[in-house]
Scaffold this motif. Structure first.
Motif, PDB file in Angstrom:
ATOM      1  N   LYS A 154       0.821  -1.207   0.000  1.00  0.00           N
ATOM      2  CA  LYS A 154       0.000   0.000   0.000  1.00  0.00           C
ATOM      3  C   LYS A 154       0.856   1.258   0.000  1.00  0.00           C
ATOM      4  O   LYS A 154       0.480   2.282  -0.565  1.00  0.00           O
ATOM      5  N   VAL A 155       2.024   1.191   0.626  1.00  0.00           N
ATOM      6  CA  VAL A 155       2.826   2.376   0.892  1.00  0.00           C
ATOM      7  C   VAL A 155       3.390   2.980  -0.389  1.00  0.00           C
ATOM      8  O   VAL A 155       3.726   2.266  -1.343  1.00  0.00           O
ATOM      9  N   ARG A 156       3.497   4.316  -0.407  1.00  0.00           N
ATOM     10  CA  ARG A 156       4.076   5.055  -1.524  1.00  0.00           C
ATOM     11  C   ARG A 156       5.206   5.954  -0.998  1.00  0.00           C
ATOM     12  O   ARG A 156       5.385   6.087   0.209  1.00  0.00           O
ATOM     13  N   LEU A 157       5.921   6.557  -1.900  1.00  0.00           N
ATOM     14  CA  LEU A 157       7.043   7.416  -1.512  1.00  0.00           C
ATOM     15  C   LEU A 157       6.579   8.866  -1.463  1.00  0.00           C
ATOM     16  O   LEU A 157       6.198   9.433  -2.487  1.00  0.00           O
ATOM     17  N   LEU A 158       6.617   9.458  -0.267  1.00  0.00           N
ATOM     18  CA  LEU A 158       6.253  10.869  -0.150  1.00  0.00           C
ATOM     19  C   LEU A 158       7.370  11.736  -0.699  1.00  0.00           C
ATOM     20  O   LEU A 158       7.116  12.664  -1.449  1.00  0.00           O
ATOM     21  N   TRP A 159       8.594  11.443  -0.305  1.00  0.00           N
ATOM     22  CA  TRP A 159       9.733  12.147  -0.897  1.00  0.00           C
ATOM     23  C   TRP A 159      11.037  11.409  -0.658  1.00  0.00           C
ATOM     24  O   TRP A 159      11.181  10.631   0.280  1.00  0.00           O
ATOM     25  N   GLY A 160      11.961  11.665  -1.570  1.00  0.00           N
ATOM     26  CA  GLY A 160      13.331  11.214  -1.420  1.00  0.00           C
ATOM     27  C   GLY A 160      14.232  12.417  -1.242  1.00  0.00           C
ATOM     28  O   GLY A 160      13.856  13.553  -1.553  1.00  0.00           O
ATOM     29  N   THR A 161      15.439  12.160  -0.729  1.00  0.00           N
ATOM     30  CA  THR A 161      16.409  13.237  -0.558  1.00  0.00           C
ATOM     31  C   THR A 161      17.810  12.641  -0.470  1.00  0.00           C
ATOM     32  O   THR A 161      17.964  11.426  -0.373  1.00  0.00           O
ATOM     33  N   ALA A 162      18.804  13.510  -0.511  1.00  0.00           N
ATOM     34  CA  ALA A 162      20.199  13.085  -0.429  1.00  0.00           C
ATOM     35  C   ALA A 162      20.780  13.495   0.914  1.00  0.00           C
ATOM     36  O   ALA A 162      20.518  14.596   1.399  1.00  0.00           O
ATOM     37  N   ASN A 163      21.572  12.619   1.496  1.00  0.00           N
ATOM     38  CA  ASN A 163      22.298  12.964   2.711  1.00  0.00           C
ATOM     39  C   ASN A 163      23.588  13.663   2.302  1.00  0.00           C
ATOM     40  O   ASN A 163      24.546  13.024   1.865  1.00  0.00           O
ATOM     41  N   LEU A 164      23.611  14.988   2.431  1.00  0.00           N
ATOM     42  CA  LEU A 164      24.771  15.804   2.080  1.00  0.00           C
ATOM     43  C   LEU A 164      25.326  16.496   3.320  1.00  0.00           C
ATOM     44  O   LEU A 164      25.709  17.656   3.283  1.00  0.00           O
ATOM     45  N   PHE A 165      25.373  15.732   4.439  1.00  0.00           N
ATOM     46  CA  PHE A 165      25.806  16.348   5.695  1.00  0.00           C
ATOM     47  C   PHE A 165      26.556  15.402   6.623  1.00  0.00           C
ATOM     48  O   PHE A 165      27.336  15.852   7.449  1.00  0.00           O
ATOM     49  N   SER A 166      26.351  14.078   6.522  1.00  0.00           N
ATOM     50  CA  SER A 166      26.945  13.166   7.499  1.00  0.00           C
ATOM     51  C   SER A 166      28.428  12.899   7.243  1.00  0.00           C
ATOM     52  O   SER A 166      29.242  12.914   8.168  1.00  0.00           O
ATOM     53  N   HIS A 167      28.797  12.640   5.994  1.00  0.00           N
ATOM     54  CA  HIS A 167      30.177  12.301   5.668  1.00  0.00           C
ATOM     55  C   HIS A 167      31.087  13.508   5.877  1.00  0.00           C
ATOM     56  O   HIS A 167      30.692  14.657   5.689  1.00  0.00           O
TER      57      HIS A 167
END
Length: 431
Positions: free
Chosen positions: A130-143
Protein backbone atom coordinates in the motif's frame (compact mmCIF):
# COMPACT_ATOMS: atom_id res chain seq x y z
CA UNK A 1 9.60 -12.31 6.63
CA UNK A 2 12.26 -11.03 9.03
CA UNK A 3 10.33 -11.87 12.23
CA UNK A 4 11.79 -8.70 13.78
CA UNK A 5 8.34 -7.66 15.02
CA UNK A 6 7.44 -11.15 16.17
CA UNK A 7 3.71 -11.88 16.29
CA UNK A 8 2.54 -8.25 16.15
CA UNK A 9 -0.52 -7.89 13.95
CA UNK A 10 -1.41 -4.92 11.74
CA UNK A 11 -2.99 -2.18 13.82
CA UNK A 12 -6.67 -1.38 13.52
CA UNK A 13 -8.92 1.40 14.81
CA UNK A 14 -10.24 0.24 18.17
CA UNK A 15 -10.73 2.90 20.87
CA UNK A 16 -11.40 0.22 23.51
CA UNK A 17 -8.42 -2.03 22.74
CA UNK A 18 -6.06 -2.93 25.57
CA UNK A 19 -3.04 -3.54 23.32
CA UNK A 20 -1.60 -1.73 20.33
CA UNK A 21 -4.32 -0.03 18.30
CA UNK A 22 -5.40 3.35 16.98
CA UNK A 23 -7.67 5.17 19.43
CA UNK A 24 -8.34 8.33 17.40
CA UNK A 25 -6.97 7.62 13.93
CA UNK A 26 -9.64 5.94 11.82
CA UNK A 27 -8.30 6.24 8.24
CA UNK A 28 -11.81 5.97 6.76
CA UNK A 29 -13.40 8.63 8.96
CA UNK A 30 -14.61 11.52 6.79
CA UNK A 31 -13.60 15.02 7.94
CA UNK A 32 -14.46 18.10 5.87
CA UNK A 33 -15.51 15.82 3.02
CA UNK A 34 -12.25 13.84 2.89
CA UNK A 35 -11.01 10.62 4.49
CA UNK A 36 -8.71 11.15 7.46
CA UNK A 37 -5.96 9.13 5.79
CA UNK A 38 -6.13 11.41 2.75
CA UNK A 39 -5.95 14.52 4.93
CA UNK A 40 -2.99 13.42 7.02
CA UNK A 41 -0.92 11.47 4.46
CA UNK A 42 1.31 9.88 7.10
CA UNK A 43 4.90 8.99 6.19
CA UNK A 44 7.55 6.98 8.06
CA UNK A 45 11.09 8.38 8.16
CA UNK A 46 13.51 5.65 7.12
CA UNK A 47 16.50 7.32 8.82
CA UNK A 48 15.19 7.58 12.37
CA UNK A 49 13.23 4.33 12.36
CA UNK A 50 15.79 2.04 10.74
CA UNK A 51 19.19 3.77 10.48
CA UNK A 52 19.59 5.69 13.75
CA UNK A 53 21.60 3.70 16.34
CA UNK A 54 20.35 5.51 19.45
CA UNK A 55 23.16 7.99 20.05
CA UNK A 56 23.02 11.51 21.44
CA UNK A 57 25.61 14.30 21.89
CA UNK A 58 27.01 12.53 24.95
CA UNK A 59 26.72 8.82 24.17
CA UNK A 60 26.77 6.30 21.37
CA UNK A 61 24.67 3.41 20.18
CA UNK A 62 22.03 1.88 22.44
CA UNK A 63 19.94 0.04 19.83
CA UNK A 64 20.85 -3.42 18.62
CA UNK A 65 19.25 -4.12 15.26
CA UNK A 66 19.97 -7.21 13.16
CA UNK A 67 20.49 -5.07 10.06
CA UNK A 68 23.10 -2.75 11.55
CA UNK A 69 26.20 -3.21 9.42
CA UNK A 70 27.96 -1.99 6.29
CA UNK A 71 27.16 -4.73 3.80
CA UNK A 72 24.39 -5.13 1.26
CA UNK A 73 22.90 -8.08 3.15
CA UNK A 74 22.22 -5.72 6.05
CA UNK A 75 20.66 -3.15 3.69
CA UNK A 76 18.38 -5.81 2.19
CA UNK A 77 17.27 -6.97 5.64
CA UNK A 78 16.64 -3.36 6.64
CA UNK A 79 14.35 -2.95 3.62
CA UNK A 80 12.50 -6.15 4.56
CA UNK A 81 11.87 -4.91 8.10
CA UNK A 82 10.88 -1.45 6.89
CA UNK A 83 8.13 -2.73 4.64
CA UNK A 84 6.89 -5.03 7.40
CA UNK A 85 6.58 -1.98 9.65
CA UNK A 86 4.80 0.03 6.95
CA UNK A 87 2.25 -2.79 6.73
CA UNK A 88 1.78 -3.04 10.51
CA UNK A 89 1.00 0.68 10.69
CA UNK A 90 -0.96 0.88 7.47
CA UNK A 91 1.34 3.75 6.51
CA UNK A 92 0.45 5.70 3.39
CA UNK A 93 4.01 6.86 2.66
CA UNK A 94 7.67 6.67 3.61
CA UNK A 95 10.70 8.95 3.07
CA UNK A 96 14.44 8.28 2.80
CA UNK A 97 17.92 9.69 2.23
CA UNK A 98 20.27 7.71 -0.01
CA UNK A 99 22.61 6.96 2.90
CA UNK A 100 19.72 5.53 4.95
CA UNK A 101 19.13 2.66 2.58
CA UNK A 102 22.56 1.69 1.25
CA UNK A 103 26.10 1.23 2.58
CA UNK A 104 28.82 3.69 1.59
CA UNK A 105 30.99 2.28 -1.18
CA UNK A 106 34.69 2.74 -1.86
CA UNK A 107 33.78 5.13 -4.71
CA UNK A 108 30.83 7.19 -5.88
CA UNK A 109 30.09 4.53 -8.50
CA UNK A 110 29.99 1.74 -5.92
CA UNK A 111 27.74 3.77 -3.60
CA UNK A 112 25.41 4.50 -6.50
CA UNK A 113 25.32 0.82 -7.47
CA UNK A 114 24.41 -0.12 -3.88
CA UNK A 115 21.74 2.57 -3.84
CA UNK A 116 20.17 1.47 -7.11
CA UNK A 117 19.99 -2.15 -5.95
CA UNK A 118 17.94 -1.17 -2.89
CA UNK A 119 15.78 1.18 -4.96
CA UNK A 120 15.00 -1.81 -7.21
CA UNK A 121 13.95 -3.79 -4.11
CA UNK A 122 11.71 -0.89 -3.06
CA UNK A 123 10.19 -0.77 -6.52
CA UNK A 124 9.37 -4.47 -6.44
CA UNK A 125 7.87 -4.32 -2.95
CA UNK A 126 5.79 -1.24 -3.78
CA UNK A 127 4.06 -3.12 -6.60
CA UNK A 128 2.07 -5.07 -4.01
CA UNK A 129 2.34 -2.83 -0.92
CA UNK A 130 0.00 0.00 0.00
CA UNK A 131 2.83 2.38 0.89
CA UNK A 132 4.08 5.06 -1.52
CA UNK A 133 7.04 7.42 -1.51
CA UNK A 134 6.25 10.87 -0.15
CA UNK A 135 9.73 12.15 -0.90
CA UNK A 136 13.33 11.21 -1.42
CA UNK A 137 16.41 13.24 -0.56
CA UNK A 138 20.20 13.08 -0.43
CA UNK A 139 22.30 12.96 2.71
CA UNK A 140 24.77 15.80 2.08
CA UNK A 141 25.81 16.35 5.69
CA UNK A 142 26.95 13.17 7.50
CA UNK A 143 30.18 12.30 5.67
CA UNK A 144 33.27 14.34 6.51
CA UNK A 145 33.47 15.58 2.89
CA UNK A 146 30.44 17.75 3.69
CA UNK A 147 31.92 19.34 6.83
CA UNK A 148 31.92 22.74 5.06
CA UNK A 149 28.62 22.26 3.27
CA UNK A 150 27.54 20.74 -0.02
CA UNK A 151 26.25 23.28 -2.54
CA UNK A 152 27.98 26.04 -0.54
CA UNK A 153 31.28 24.18 -0.10
CA UNK A 154 34.46 26.12 -1.00
CA UNK A 155 35.79 23.00 -2.76
CA UNK A 156 34.34 22.64 -6.31
CA UNK A 157 34.85 18.86 -6.16
CA UNK A 158 32.45 18.64 -3.22
CA UNK A 159 29.95 20.75 -5.20
CA UNK A 160 30.30 18.27 -8.08
CA UNK A 161 29.94 15.23 -5.80
CA UNK A 162 26.83 16.79 -4.27
CA UNK A 163 25.31 17.49 -7.67
CA UNK A 164 25.90 13.89 -8.77
CA UNK A 165 24.39 12.59 -5.53
CA UNK A 166 21.28 14.75 -5.90
CA UNK A 167 20.87 13.64 -9.52
CA UNK A 168 20.94 9.97 -8.52
CA UNK A 169 18.45 10.59 -5.71
CA UNK A 170 16.11 12.55 -7.98
CA UNK A 171 16.29 9.72 -10.52
CA UNK A 172 15.41 7.21 -7.81
CA UNK A 173 12.55 9.36 -6.49
CA UNK A 174 11.16 9.68 -10.00
CA UNK A 175 11.53 5.94 -10.60
CA UNK A 176 9.59 5.18 -7.40
CA UNK A 177 6.87 7.70 -8.33
CA UNK A 178 7.70 9.92 -5.37
CA UNK A 179 5.47 12.92 -4.90
CA UNK A 180 8.19 15.37 -3.81
CA UNK A 181 11.95 15.79 -3.72
CA UNK A 182 13.49 17.51 -0.67
CA UNK A 183 16.75 19.44 -0.34
CA UNK A 184 17.87 19.49 3.28
CA UNK A 185 20.83 21.79 3.85
CA UNK A 186 22.17 20.31 7.05
CA UNK A 187 25.52 22.09 6.71
CA UNK A 188 24.69 24.89 4.26
CA UNK A 189 25.98 27.77 6.36
CA UNK A 190 29.14 28.86 8.12
CA UNK A 191 30.83 28.96 11.51
CA UNK A 192 32.83 32.18 11.07
CA UNK A 193 33.16 34.95 8.50
CA UNK A 194 36.93 34.82 8.98
CA UNK A 195 37.16 32.02 6.39
CA UNK A 196 33.88 32.48 4.50
CA UNK A 197 32.88 34.24 1.28
CA UNK A 198 29.21 34.52 2.13
CA UNK A 199 28.08 36.00 -1.19
CA UNK A 200 29.87 33.36 -3.25
CA UNK A 201 28.39 30.54 -1.17
CA UNK A 202 24.87 31.95 -1.55
CA UNK A 203 25.38 32.36 -5.30
CA UNK A 204 26.56 28.75 -5.56
CA UNK A 205 23.56 27.53 -3.59
CA UNK A 206 21.26 29.48 -5.91
CA UNK A 207 22.89 28.01 -8.98
CA UNK A 208 22.72 24.50 -7.49
CA UNK A 209 19.00 24.83 -6.79
CA UNK A 210 18.39 26.22 -10.28
CA UNK A 211 20.09 23.13 -11.73
CA UNK A 212 17.87 20.90 -9.58
CA UNK A 213 14.75 22.63 -10.94
CA UNK A 214 16.07 22.38 -14.51
CA UNK A 215 16.73 18.66 -14.05
CA UNK A 216 13.25 18.13 -12.64
CA UNK A 217 11.78 19.46 -15.87
CA UNK A 218 14.30 17.60 -18.03
CA UNK A 219 13.29 14.19 -16.65
CA UNK A 220 9.60 15.06 -16.40
CA UNK A 221 9.40 14.65 -12.64
CA UNK A 222 5.83 15.74 -11.77
CA UNK A 223 6.43 16.17 -8.04
CA UNK A 224 7.28 19.25 -5.98
CA UNK A 225 10.79 20.41 -5.15
CA UNK A 226 10.98 21.27 -1.44
CA UNK A 227 13.56 23.00 0.77
CA UNK A 228 13.54 22.21 4.49
CA UNK A 229 14.40 25.28 6.59
CA UNK A 230 17.04 24.47 9.20
CA UNK A 231 18.37 26.93 11.82
CA UNK A 232 21.59 26.95 13.83
CA UNK A 233 22.12 23.23 14.24
CA UNK A 234 24.72 22.11 13.36
CA UNK A 235 26.03 25.22 11.56
CA UNK A 236 26.01 28.47 13.54
CA UNK A 237 24.73 30.60 10.62
CA UNK A 238 22.40 28.61 8.37
CA UNK A 239 21.52 30.00 4.93
CA UNK A 240 18.11 28.28 5.12
CA UNK A 241 17.28 29.47 8.66
CA UNK A 242 13.47 29.69 8.45
CA UNK A 243 10.59 30.11 5.99
CA UNK A 244 11.15 33.84 5.56
CA UNK A 245 14.86 33.35 4.88
CA UNK A 246 14.20 30.59 2.35
CA UNK A 247 11.55 32.65 0.59
CA UNK A 248 13.94 35.59 0.25
CA UNK A 249 16.55 33.20 -1.17
CA UNK A 250 14.04 31.78 -3.66
CA UNK A 251 12.97 35.26 -4.76
CA UNK A 252 16.57 36.34 -5.29
CA UNK A 253 17.12 33.51 -7.77
CA UNK A 254 13.66 33.61 -9.37
CA UNK A 255 12.61 30.22 -7.96
CA UNK A 256 9.65 31.18 -5.78
CA UNK A 257 7.20 29.64 -8.28
CA UNK A 258 9.23 26.45 -8.61
CA UNK A 259 10.17 25.49 -5.04
CA UNK A 260 8.15 25.14 -1.83
CA UNK A 261 9.08 24.37 1.77
CA UNK A 262 8.97 21.30 3.97
CA UNK A 263 8.55 22.65 7.51
CA UNK A 264 9.68 20.75 10.59
CA UNK A 265 8.18 21.46 14.00
CA UNK A 266 11.53 21.12 15.77
CA UNK A 267 13.28 23.44 13.34
CA UNK A 268 10.56 26.07 13.74
CA UNK A 269 11.13 26.07 17.51
CA UNK A 270 14.92 26.31 17.13
CA UNK A 271 14.41 29.33 14.86
CA UNK A 272 12.43 31.06 17.60
CA UNK A 273 9.04 30.56 15.97
CA UNK A 274 5.99 28.38 16.52
CA UNK A 275 5.17 25.59 14.08
CA UNK A 276 1.89 27.24 13.12
CA UNK A 277 3.67 30.54 12.44
CA UNK A 278 5.98 28.92 9.91
CA UNK A 279 3.07 27.09 8.23
CA UNK A 280 0.92 30.25 8.12
CA UNK A 281 3.77 32.31 6.67
CA UNK A 282 4.49 29.69 4.01
CA UNK A 283 0.78 29.68 3.10
CA UNK A 284 0.73 33.48 2.91
CA UNK A 285 3.81 33.48 0.64
CA UNK A 286 2.48 30.68 -1.56
CA UNK A 287 5.30 28.22 -0.79
CA UNK A 288 3.74 25.74 1.62
CA UNK A 289 4.48 22.16 0.64
CA UNK A 290 4.81 19.56 3.38
CA UNK A 291 5.67 19.03 7.06
CA UNK A 292 7.98 16.99 9.25
CA UNK A 293 6.03 16.27 12.40
CA UNK A 294 7.94 15.95 15.67
CA UNK A 295 8.64 18.00 18.80
CA UNK A 296 11.60 19.21 20.79
CA UNK A 297 12.30 18.82 24.47
CA UNK A 298 11.73 22.39 25.59
CA UNK A 299 14.33 22.02 28.34
CA UNK A 300 17.05 21.07 25.82
CA UNK A 301 18.83 23.35 23.40
CA UNK A 302 18.91 21.08 20.38
CA UNK A 303 16.64 19.28 17.95
CA UNK A 304 15.58 16.21 19.95
CA UNK A 305 13.15 14.86 17.30
CA UNK A 306 10.61 13.37 19.70
CA UNK A 307 7.25 12.06 18.59
CA UNK A 308 4.41 14.60 18.92
CA UNK A 309 2.19 14.36 22.00
CA UNK A 310 0.75 17.88 22.41
CA UNK A 311 -2.73 18.05 20.88
CA UNK A 312 -3.17 21.86 21.12
CA UNK A 313 0.15 22.46 19.29
CA UNK A 314 -0.71 19.91 16.62
CA UNK A 315 -4.25 21.27 16.23
CA UNK A 316 -2.99 24.80 15.57
CA UNK A 317 -0.57 23.48 12.94
CA UNK A 318 -3.26 21.53 11.11
CA UNK A 319 -5.61 24.50 11.43
CA UNK A 320 -3.26 26.56 9.26
CA UNK A 321 -2.85 23.65 6.84
CA UNK A 322 -6.60 23.09 6.50
CA UNK A 323 -7.28 26.83 6.25
CA UNK A 324 -4.86 26.94 3.32
CA UNK A 325 -6.64 24.09 1.52
CA UNK A 326 -4.80 21.08 2.95
CA UNK A 327 -1.93 19.09 1.52
CA UNK A 328 -1.53 18.64 -2.22
CA UNK A 329 1.67 16.66 -2.86
CA UNK A 330 2.87 17.04 0.73
CA UNK A 331 2.05 15.11 3.87
CA UNK A 332 2.89 14.40 7.52
CA UNK A 333 6.31 12.82 7.77
CA UNK A 334 7.29 11.59 11.24
CA UNK A 335 10.83 12.93 11.42
CA UNK A 336 10.92 11.53 14.93
CA UNK A 337 12.94 8.93 16.77
CA UNK A 338 12.60 6.73 19.83
CA UNK A 339 14.28 7.68 23.07
CA UNK A 340 17.60 5.92 23.67
CA UNK A 341 16.03 3.74 26.37
CA UNK A 342 13.18 2.51 24.13
CA UNK A 343 14.91 -0.60 22.87
CA UNK A 344 12.15 -3.00 21.85
CA UNK A 345 10.70 -3.50 18.36
CA UNK A 346 7.24 -2.87 19.79
CA UNK A 347 8.38 0.61 20.86
CA UNK A 348 8.72 1.60 17.19
CA UNK A 349 5.11 0.63 16.52
CA UNK A 350 3.76 2.19 19.72
CA UNK A 351 5.56 5.49 19.06
CA UNK A 352 4.13 5.86 15.57
CA UNK A 353 0.65 4.69 16.57
CA UNK A 354 0.49 7.23 19.40
CA UNK A 355 1.75 10.00 17.13
CA UNK A 356 -0.82 9.14 14.47
CA UNK A 357 -3.56 9.34 17.11
CA UNK A 358 -2.28 12.73 18.32
CA UNK A 359 -2.29 14.05 14.75
CA UNK A 360 -5.78 12.70 14.12
CA UNK A 361 -7.08 14.37 17.26
CA UNK A 362 -5.38 17.62 16.30
CA UNK A 363 -6.69 17.63 12.75
CA UNK A 364 -10.24 16.84 13.83
CA UNK A 365 -10.13 19.66 16.39
CA UNK A 366 -8.82 22.01 13.71
CA UNK A 367 -11.59 20.96 11.33
CA UNK A 368 -14.28 21.64 13.94
CA UNK A 369 -12.84 25.10 14.61
CA UNK A 370 -13.01 25.86 10.90
CA UNK A 371 -16.52 24.48 10.50
CA UNK A 372 -17.76 26.54 13.46
CA UNK A 373 -15.99 29.70 12.28
CA UNK A 374 -14.65 29.81 15.84
CA UNK A 375 -11.47 31.73 15.06
CA UNK A 376 -12.19 33.23 11.66
CA UNK A 377 -15.29 35.16 12.77
CA UNK A 378 -13.43 37.15 15.47
CA UNK A 379 -10.49 37.56 13.10
CA UNK A 380 -12.75 39.08 10.43
CA UNK A 381 -14.33 41.35 13.04
CA UNK A 382 -10.88 42.61 14.06
CA UNK A 383 -10.07 43.67 10.50
CA UNK A 384 -13.59 44.79 9.55
CA UNK A 385 -12.56 48.44 9.43
CA UNK A 386 -10.60 47.74 6.27
CA UNK A 387 -13.84 46.92 4.45
CA UNK A 388 -15.02 50.55 4.47
CA UNK A 389 -14.61 52.62 1.29
CA UNK A 390 -12.37 55.11 3.11
CA UNK A 391 -9.96 52.40 4.24
CA UNK A 392 -9.83 50.75 0.84
CA UNK A 393 -9.17 54.12 -0.81
CA UNK A 394 -6.16 54.63 1.47
CA UNK A 395 -4.40 51.65 -0.10
CA UNK A 396 -4.35 53.39 -3.48
CA UNK A 397 -3.77 56.88 -2.10
CA UNK A 398 -0.58 58.71 -1.04
CA UNK A 399 0.90 59.95 2.22
CA UNK A 400 -0.07 63.57 1.68
CA UNK A 401 -3.76 62.77 1.05
CA UNK A 402 -3.92 60.44 4.04
CA UNK A 403 -2.23 63.04 6.23
CA UNK A 404 -4.72 65.72 5.13
CA UNK A 405 -7.61 63.46 6.20
CA UNK A 406 -6.06 62.95 9.64
CA UNK A 407 -5.32 66.67 10.07
CA UNK A 408 -8.93 67.52 9.16
CA UNK A 409 -10.05 65.61 12.22
CA UNK A 410 -11.69 62.72 10.34
CA UNK A 411 -9.56 60.10 12.12
CA UNK A 412 -9.58 59.41 15.86
CA UNK A 413 -8.26 55.87 16.53
CA UNK A 414 -9.29 54.19 19.78
CA UNK A 415 -7.46 50.98 20.82
CA UNK A 416 -9.54 47.80 20.89
CA UNK A 417 -8.77 44.57 22.69
CA UNK A 418 -7.09 41.77 20.77
CA UNK A 419 -8.90 39.30 23.06
CA UNK A 420 -6.02 36.82 23.00
CA UNK A 421 -7.03 35.01 26.20
CA UNK A 422 -10.60 34.62 24.99
CA UNK A 423 -9.34 33.09 21.74
CA UNK A 424 -7.02 30.76 23.64
CA UNK A 425 -10.03 29.64 25.68
CA UNK A 426 -11.90 28.92 22.46
CA UNK A 427 -9.07 26.73 21.18
CA UNK A 428 -8.97 24.81 24.46
CA UNK A 429 -12.67 24.00 24.17
CA UNK A 430 -11.93 22.11 20.93
CA UNK A 431 -8.86 20.17 22.00
Amino acid sequence: MSNFFGDLAPLSFDPEAEGLAFRAYNPDEVVLGKRLEDHLRFAIAYWHSFAWPGGDPFGGQTFERPWFGDGMDAARLKAEVAFEMFELLGASYFCFHDLDIRPEGASFTESKRNFEEIVAIFEEKMETAKVRLLWGTANLFSHRRFMSGAASNPDPDVFAWSAATVKSCMDATHRLKGENYVLWGGREGYETLLNTDLKQELDHMGRFLSMVVDYKHKIGFPGTILIEPKPQEPTKHQYDYDVATVFGFLQRFGLEKEVKVNIEQGHAILAGHSFEHEIALAQALGVFGSIDMNRNDYQSGWDTDQFPNNVPEVALAYYEILKGGGFTTGGTNFDAKLRRQSLDPEDLIAAHAGAMDICARGLKAAARMLEDDALEAPRRARYAGWETPEAQAMLTSDLASISARVEAGDVDPQPRSGRQEKLENIVNRYV
